[in-house]
Design a protein around this motif. Structure first.
Motif, PDB file in Angstrom:
ATOM      1  N   ARG A  80     -26.499   7.851  37.602  1.00 36.16           N
ATOM      2  CA  ARG A  80     -27.000   9.130  38.080  1.00 36.16           C
ATOM      3  C   ARG A  80     -25.852  10.001  38.566  1.00 36.16           C
ATOM      4  O   ARG A  80     -24.740   9.532  38.733  1.00 36.16           O
ATOM      5  CB  ARG A  80     -28.064   8.970  39.150  1.00 36.16           C
ATOM      6  N   LEU A  81     -26.154  11.259  38.797  1.00 36.39           N
ATOM      7  CA  LEU A  81     -25.192  12.234  39.310  1.00 36.39           C
ATOM      8  C   LEU A  81     -25.760  12.770  40.619  1.00 36.39           C
ATOM      9  O   LEU A  81     -26.946  13.113  40.679  1.00 36.39           O
ATOM     10  CB  LEU A  81     -24.989  13.368  38.307  1.00 36.39           C
ATOM     11  N   ALA A  82     -24.934  12.808  41.644  1.00 36.26           N
ATOM     12  CA  ALA A  82     -25.432  13.234  42.953  1.00 36.26           C
ATOM     13  C   ALA A  82     -24.532  14.323  43.525  1.00 36.26           C
ATOM     14  O   ALA A  82     -23.314  14.204  43.491  1.00 36.26           O
ATOM     15  CB  ALA A  82     -25.463  12.038  43.906  1.00 36.26           C
ATOM     16  N   PRO A  83     -25.135  15.382  44.069  1.00 36.70           N
ATOM     17  CA  PRO A  83     -24.317  16.398  44.740  1.00 36.70           C
ATOM     18  C   PRO A  83     -23.756  15.823  46.043  1.00 36.70           C
ATOM     19  O   PRO A  83     -24.392  14.998  46.690  1.00 36.70           O
ATOM     20  CB  PRO A  83     -25.298  17.532  45.014  1.00 36.70           C
ATOM     21  N   TYR A  84     -22.556  16.272  46.399  1.00 41.19           N
ATOM     22  CA  TYR A  84     -21.923  15.831  47.633  1.00 41.19           C
ATOM     23  C   TYR A  84     -21.218  17.026  48.254  1.00 41.19           C
ATOM     24  O   TYR A  84     -20.564  17.802  47.552  1.00 41.19           O
ATOM     25  CB  TYR A  84     -20.916  14.710  47.362  1.00 41.19           C
ATOM     26  N   ARG A  85     -21.371  17.204  49.558  1.00 42.41           N
ATOM     27  CA  ARG A  85     -20.680  18.281  50.276  1.00 42.41           C
ATOM     28  C   ARG A  85     -19.818  17.638  51.360  1.00 42.41           C
ATOM     29  O   ARG A  85     -20.311  16.857  52.168  1.00 42.41           O
ATOM     30  CB  ARG A  85     -21.674  19.248  50.904  1.00 42.41           C
ATOM     31  N   ASP A  86     -18.517  17.969  51.336  1.00 43.23           N
ATOM     32  CA  ASP A  86     -17.615  17.378  52.325  1.00 43.23           C
ATOM     33  C   ASP A  86     -17.706  18.109  53.662  1.00 43.23           C
ATOM     34  O   ASP A  86     -18.448  19.091  53.813  1.00 43.23           O
ATOM     35  CB  ASP A  86     -16.178  17.314  51.798  1.00 43.23           C
ATOM     36  N   ALA A  87     -16.944  17.631  54.646  1.00 38.88           N
ATOM     37  CA  ALA A  87     -16.981  18.184  55.998  1.00 38.88           C
ATOM     38  C   ALA A  87     -16.551  19.648  56.040  1.00 38.88           C
ATOM     39  O   ALA A  87     -16.929  20.384  56.954  1.00 38.88           O
ATOM     40  CB  ALA A  87     -16.105  17.350  56.922  1.00 38.88           C
ATOM     41  N   GLU A  88     -15.755  20.071  55.054  1.00 40.80           N
ATOM     42  CA  GLU A  88     -15.291  21.460  55.000  1.00 40.80           C
ATOM     43  C   GLU A  88     -16.251  22.371  54.233  1.00 40.80           C
ATOM     44  O   GLU A  88     -15.981  23.553  54.053  1.00 40.80           O
ATOM     45  CB  GLU A  88     -13.902  21.514  54.371  1.00 40.80           C
ATOM     46  N   GLY A  89     -17.345  21.810  53.734  1.00 39.22           N
ATOM     47  CA  GLY A  89     -18.341  22.594  53.023  1.00 39.22           C
ATOM     48  C   GLY A  89     -18.099  22.738  51.535  1.00 39.22           C
ATOM     49  O   GLY A  89     -18.800  23.492  50.864  1.00 39.22           O
ATOM     50  N   LYS A  90     -17.136  21.997  50.975  1.00 39.07           N
ATOM     51  CA  LYS A  90     -16.878  22.050  49.530  1.00 39.07           C
ATOM     52  C   LYS A  90     -17.879  21.160  48.805  1.00 39.07           C
ATOM     53  O   LYS A  90     -18.157  20.043  49.237  1.00 39.07           O
ATOM     54  CB  LYS A  90     -15.463  21.566  49.201  1.00 39.07           C
ATOM     55  N   ASP A  91     -18.403  21.678  47.696  1.00 33.08           N
ATOM     56  CA  ASP A  91     -19.365  20.925  46.892  1.00 33.08           C
ATOM     57  C   ASP A  91     -18.656  20.119  45.815  1.00 33.08           C
ATOM     58  O   ASP A  91     -17.695  20.589  45.201  1.00 33.08           O
ATOM     59  CB  ASP A  91     -20.375  21.870  46.237  1.00 33.08           C
ATOM     60  N   TYR A  92     -19.169  18.917  45.575  1.00 32.96           N
ATOM     61  CA  TYR A  92     -18.646  18.006  44.560  1.00 32.96           C
ATOM     62  C   TYR A  92     -19.815  17.371  43.818  1.00 32.96           C
ATOM     63  O   TYR A  92     -20.972  17.542  44.184  1.00 32.96           O
ATOM     64  CB  TYR A  92     -17.806  16.894  45.208  1.00 32.96           C
ATOM     65  N   CYS A  93     -19.462  16.590  42.810  1.00 32.79           N
ATOM     66  CA  CYS A  93     -20.439  15.785  42.077  1.00 32.79           C
ATOM     67  C   CYS A  93     -19.981  14.340  42.123  1.00 32.79           C
ATOM     68  O   CYS A  93     -18.855  14.034  41.724  1.00 32.79           O
ATOM     69  CB  CYS A  93     -20.531  16.256  40.626  1.00 32.79           C
ATOM     70  N   ASP A  94     -20.825  13.460  42.620  1.00 34.34           N
ATOM     71  CA  ASP A  94     -20.539  12.032  42.586  1.00 34.34           C
ATOM     72  C   ASP A  94     -21.156  11.461  41.322  1.00 34.34           C
ATOM     73  O   ASP A  94     -22.368  11.596  41.098  1.00 34.34           O
ATOM     74  CB  ASP A  94     -21.105  11.319  43.817  1.00 34.34           C
ATOM     75  N   ILE A  95     -20.319  10.856  40.503  1.00 37.97           N
ATOM     76  CA  ILE A  95     -20.771  10.185  39.288  1.00 37.97           C
ATOM     77  C   ILE A  95     -20.980   8.725  39.662  1.00 37.97           C
ATOM     78  O   ILE A  95     -20.024   8.024  39.969  1.00 37.97           O
ATOM     79  CB  ILE A  95     -19.742  10.329  38.157  1.00 37.97           C
ATOM     80  N   ILE A  96     -22.224   8.297  39.675  1.00 40.79           N
ATOM     81  CA  ILE A  96     -22.563   6.938  40.073  1.00 40.79           C
ATOM     82  C   ILE A  96     -22.764   6.134  38.796  1.00 40.79           C
ATOM     83  O   ILE A  96     -23.641   6.447  37.989  1.00 40.79           O
ATOM     84  CB  ILE A  96     -23.812   6.926  40.971  1.00 40.79           C
ATOM     85  N   MET A  97     -21.895   5.135  38.616  1.00 38.71           N
ATOM     86  CA  MET A  97     -21.834   4.407  37.353  1.00 38.71           C
ATOM     87  C   MET A  97     -22.073   2.916  37.539  1.00 38.71           C
ATOM     88  O   MET A  97     -21.837   2.378  38.615  1.00 38.71           O
ATOM     89  CB  MET A  97     -20.442   4.585  36.734  1.00 38.71           C
ATOM     90  N   SER A  98     -22.464   2.305  36.467  1.00 37.30           N
ATOM     91  CA  SER A  98     -22.514   0.854  36.417  1.00 37.30           C
ATOM     92  C   SER A  98     -21.079   0.351  36.588  1.00 37.30           C
ATOM     93  O   SER A  98     -20.148   0.965  36.075  1.00 37.30           O
ATOM     94  CB  SER A  98     -23.065   0.421  35.061  1.00 37.30           C
TER      95      SER A  98
END
Length: 141
Positions: free
Chosen positions: A73-91
């Protein structure tokens, strides 16, 4: 369905990626449970719905696509500074592929299934990856 291809920056071999993955399973500080590998990238794919649970991320190491991991799956992630990322969750399983040459690029790219390298046979000899990489480099694969 669409795959993703990404450079494996700082990694020089399949074995090094395996070691890195095992040592840093939870390096990103996000808790998605045990038995997954997480890679964080800057942009969320617009075609995320086509990828989750169906696609793979193909890793480019030393100028060639040489392995893949199934994207769970792919999950949105926001760091402490407010920057948005994408977490690629893999086998966590790394699946060797027939090495295909790939020039450097930034970020990640989509990879059509028809353009994805086939998996290497499970009964291949251990050094066949090196031989296949050299054949691919010579344009013979």
């Amino acid at each position: 369905m669409i795959h993703m291809v990404k450079l494996c920056v700082g990694i020089s071999s399949f074995e090094e990626l395996e070691s890195y993955r095992n040592e840093r399973a939870h390096w990103w500080g996000a808790d998605y449970g045990e038995g997954v590998h997480v890679h964080r990238t800057r942009m969320m794919p617009k075609r995320a719905a086509e990828m989750e649970g169906k696609s793979s991320i193909y890793w480019v190491i030393a100028g060639a696509i040489c392995c893949r991991q199934v994207i769970e799956r792919l999950a949105p992630y926001r760091d402490a500074e407010g920057k948005d990322y994408c977490d690629i969750i893999m086998s966590p399983e790394l699946i060797r592929t027939i090495p295909y040459p790939k020039r450097p690029f930034q970020g990640w790219r989509y990879l059509e299934p028809k353009d994805a390298p086939p998996d290497m046979a499970a009964n291949s000899r251990e050094n066949s990856g090196e031989i296949a990489a050299e054949l691919a480099r010579l344009g013979l694969l």
